[in-house]
Design a protein around this motif. Sequence first.
Motif, mmCIF file in Angstrom:
data_model
loop_
_atom_site.group_PDB
_atom_site.id
_atom_site.type_symbol
_atom_site.label_atom_id
_atom_site.label_comp_id
_atom_site.label_asym_id
_atom_site.label_seq_id
_atom_site.Cartn_x
_atom_site.Cartn_y
_atom_site.Cartn_z
ATOM 1 N N GLN A 2 2.414 -17.827 0.828
ATOM 2 C CA GLN A 2 3.705 -17.261 1.228
ATOM 3 C C GLN A 2 3.513 -16.076 2.179
ATOM 4 N N VAL A 3 2.532 -15.232 1.901
ATOM 5 C CA VAL A 3 2.256 -14.073 2.764
ATOM 6 C C VAL A 3 1.822 -14.558 4.150
ATOM 7 N N ILE A 4 0.928 -15.539 4.186
ATOM 8 C CA ILE A 4 0.447 -16.088 5.458
ATOM 9 C C ILE A 4 1.617 -16.689 6.251
ATOM 10 N N MET A 5 2.441 -17.472 5.593
ATOM 11 C CA MET A 5 3.570 -18.095 6.292
ATOM 12 C C MET A 5 4.606 -17.062 6.741
ATOM 13 N N ILE A 58 -2.919 -19.866 10.594
ATOM 14 C CA ILE A 58 -3.995 -18.950 10.205
ATOM 15 C C ILE A 58 -4.275 -17.954 11.333
ATOM 16 N N SER A 59 -4.433 -18.423 12.553
ATOM 17 C CA SER A 59 -4.779 -17.510 13.653
ATOM 18 C C SER A 59 -3.642 -16.549 13.974
ATOM 19 N N MET A 60 -2.412 -17.043 13.978
ATOM 20 C CA MET A 60 -1.284 -16.179 14.340
ATOM 21 C C MET A 60 -0.957 -15.182 13.231
ATOM 22 N N SER A 61 -1.052 -15.608 11.978
ATOM 23 C CA SER A 61 -0.787 -14.665 10.893
ATOM 24 C C SER A 61 -1.902 -13.630 10.800
ATOM 25 N N SER A 62 -3.127 -14.036 11.071
ATOM 26 C CA SER A 62 -4.242 -13.089 11.066
ATOM 27 C C SER A 62 -4.056 -12.040 12.161
ATOM 28 N N GLY A 115 -4.470 -4.787 2.038
ATOM 29 C CA GLY A 115 -3.065 -5.172 2.129
ATOM 30 C C GLY A 115 -2.916 -6.680 2.270
ATOM 31 N N ASP A 116 -2.043 -7.103 3.182
ATOM 32 C CA ASP A 116 -1.766 -8.529 3.371
ATOM 33 C C ASP A 116 -2.998 -9.321 3.802
ATOM 34 N N ASN A 131 -8.218 -14.499 2.266
ATOM 35 C CA ASN A 131 -9.495 -14.664 1.580
ATOM 36 C C ASN A 131 -9.860 -16.137 1.358
ATOM 37 N N GLY A 132 -8.882 -16.960 1.057
ATOM 38 C CA GLY A 132 -9.136 -18.377 0.780
ATOM 39 C C GLY A 132 -9.636 -19.163 1.979
#
Length: 145
Positions: free
Chosen positions: A12-15, A68-72, A111-112, A117-118
């Motif tokens: 949910q945090v990633i999305m 993954i890349s954009m949320s990172s 934080g976020d 980590n996964g």
Amino acid sequence: MSSNNLDQLYRQVIMDHYKNPRNKGSIEDGALTIDMNNPTCGDRIHLTLQVEDGVVQNAKFDGEGCSISMSSASMMTQAIKGKKVEEALQLSTIFSDMMLGKEYDDSIDLGDIEALNGVSKFPARIKCATLAWKAMEKGVSEEQK
């Protein structure tokens, strides 16, 4: 909290960062500009940094890629704003170690970023997660020269 619930929370945090990116855009007026891409999966990032007196005053990104890349990138820009360059680079080292499944300094609140980590369980996705961080490292190292 069970592992399954934690995984769901992390997703949910990633999305959330993917759908509602923080610091999206670019900085004008003499900002450091770094363009990088991950040809393996097509992610690309345009990172702009405003560094003054050794402190990252502002960080923005634009680009396209997987969640993954954009949320990172969103998480990274949030994490480094207001930090000294050395602290931003230390965060990048910790993040890289986390992605590679190595021991890392967990005394620092990520934080976020912890939600990513996964990704370490999926080697093909590690480059996606680290793209923005590598761009930041490249930018601040050029700034220091």
